[in-house]
Write a protein that holds these residues in place. Structure first.
Motif, PDB file in Angstrom:
ATOM      1  N   UNK A   1     -27.821 -18.468   0.380  1.00 47.65           N
ATOM      2  CA  UNK A   1     -27.544 -18.983   1.720  1.00 47.65           C
ATOM      3  C   UNK A   1     -27.601 -20.511   1.726  1.00 47.65           C
ATOM      4  N   UNK A   2     -28.570 -21.084   1.030  1.00 51.43           N
ATOM      5  CA  UNK A   2     -28.702 -22.541   0.958  1.00 51.43           C
ATOM      6  C   UNK A   2     -27.454 -23.179   0.347  1.00 51.43           C
ATOM      7  N   UNK A   3     -26.947 -22.593  -0.721  1.00 54.52           N
ATOM      8  CA  UNK A   3     -25.735 -23.113  -1.353  1.00 54.52           C
ATOM      9  C   UNK A   3     -24.545 -23.027  -0.396  1.00 54.52           C
ATOM     10  N   UNK A   4     -24.482 -21.947   0.365  1.00 54.66           N
ATOM     11  CA  UNK A   4     -23.390 -21.793   1.331  1.00 54.66           C
ATOM     12  C   UNK A   4     -23.539 -22.773   2.492  1.00 54.66           C
ATOM     13  N   UNK A   5     -24.761 -22.999   2.942  1.00 52.55           N
ATOM     14  CA  UNK A   5     -24.980 -23.960   4.028  1.00 52.55           C
ATOM     15  C   UNK A   5     -24.483 -25.348   3.631  1.00 52.55           C
TER      16      UNK A   5
END
Length: 386
Positions: A19-23
């Motif tokens: 999720x962090x990479x996508x954010x």
């Protein structure tokens, strides 16, 4: 923007890191601070505590570590207030996270987002009151949760897709190793494989593996291969092997399943992974006081099934041998029923397609990140419709 994330176990670390990479794709200036693990640390940001310092399973361990748990909770609350993030993102782990949500809602103006809903539809449904009060946006990875939250409890959520479905699809697109190559690389014979996935925790392995192996003895034409959990030592498994000829592979669960004829699986995400890799399976879950557990399923627990496969399909696709149905004889009988040439096999494989259709094709972390950044920034971002 500033994102504060909290996870309490290895699976949460994996999902939160993605999720962090996508954010970052939608918010290149994103700053992260978190209670998490090694994968989140690699994704970037500041780790306040490792989830290993938070995770205690079972009544007695939790009771013994209450001072530590309360100290970590107090530290987390103070750290959120001090850092002043734009959003707090909670990932599963409801015992700790719902307390944080309550504090944040009561004492700050910071919105609380929940990524991967706690399984309140199975147990502790009363937690819906706290979720409706304290959680601004819920992001679900299980399609049947939409009906539970929106129809039953009038609380709108976002189904963003299922990360396991995406991970399996990605694996299938790139994995080219033949069965012979896989067996040779791992020191296995040429016999067809029955995979044994006995859980990821020591207690699960202790409870389930001996009966799984005993049932497997009835199938001399097959070799039994255990998918060893990454966090469990080989010596621990050997306690339960006895004179079994079963072999082990580690960190190769998808590869093992890709070459397996059938599988014995302890309930959890592994049941869904097995179905998505088109391997017929028997779900095995030994419980203490089995008659009491069966009573609970009839009168207390809110769901008909324990496996994600059956829950997603809302029908019995795989046999669930738990509580008073868990026995060596039943495991062997159900395993025989799904081997090649038996009637249960084709029916199960056909029903697996219903599960895959229900999950959809959205990329869960990308879809969740798009919605999160859009709501926090007040901008409409391109991507799949929610």
């Amino acid at each position: 923007m500033k994102y504060y994330l909290i996870v309490g176990e290895a699976s949460g670390d994996l999902h939160a890191s993605r999720l962090m990479l996508s954010l970052r794709q939608y918010d290149p200036d994103a700053e992260f601070r978190f209670f998490g693990g090694d994968l989140m640390t690699r994704a970037g940001g500041t780790r306040v505590k490792h989830y290993r310092e938070l995770a205690y399973m079972g009544f007695v361990p939790v009771l013994l570590h209450l001072p530590v748990i309360f100290r970590n909770m107090k530290m987390c609350k103070a750290d959120i207030v001090r850092w002043k993030p734009d959003v707090v993102i909670l990932v599963d782990y409801p015992g700790f996270n719902l307390s944080i949500a309550k504090f944040v809602k009561k004492n700050t103006d910071i919105p609380v987002y929940y990524y991967i809903s706690p399984k309140i539809w199975a147990w502790k449904e009363w937690r819906i009151k706290a979720i409706k009060r304290d959680v601004k946006e819920m992001f679900s990875i299980l399609p049947f949760e939409v009906s539970f939250y929106e129809k039953k409890h009038n609380y709108k959520i976002h189904y963003v897709g299922n990360p396991t479905a995406e991970e399996v699809d990605n694996f299938r697109h790139v994995y080219t190793e033949t069965k012979d190559e896989f067996c040779q690389r791992n020191g296995l014979s040429a016999k067809p494989i029955i995979a044994i996935l006995a859980g990821s925790r020591r207690q699960e392995i202790k409870d389930n593996l001996p009966s799984m192996l005993e049932a497997a003895r009835h199938f001399a034409d097959y070799q039994m291969v255990i998918a060893a959990a990454p966090s469990i030592t080989e010596s621990y498994y050997k306690k339960f092997l006895g004179d079994s000829e079963a072999k082990m592979v580690k960190t190769q669960t998808y590869e093992l399943l890709a070459h397996s004829t059938a599988a014995l699986v302890t309930s959890g995400t592994a049941t869904l992974e097995t179905a998505l890799l088109n391997v017929p399976q028997v779900v095995c879950y030994e419980t203490p006081v089995p008659k009491l557990i069966r009573f609970a399923f009839k009168h207390i627990i809110k769901v008909r099934f324990i496996s994600l496969v059956n829950l997603i399909a809302d029908k019995e696709i795989v046999q669930e041998l738990l509580a008073d149905r868990f026995s060596v004889r039943n495991i062997a009988d159900e395993l025989y029923r799904i081997l090649p040439g038996q009637p249960g096999r084709d029916r199960m494989l056909a029903d697996y397609q219903l599960v895959r259709t229900q999950l959809g094709n959205a990329t869960a972390p990308d879809n969740a990140a798009r919605i999160m950044v859009g709501k926090l920034s007040g901008r409409q971002l391109d991507g799949p419709t929610d």
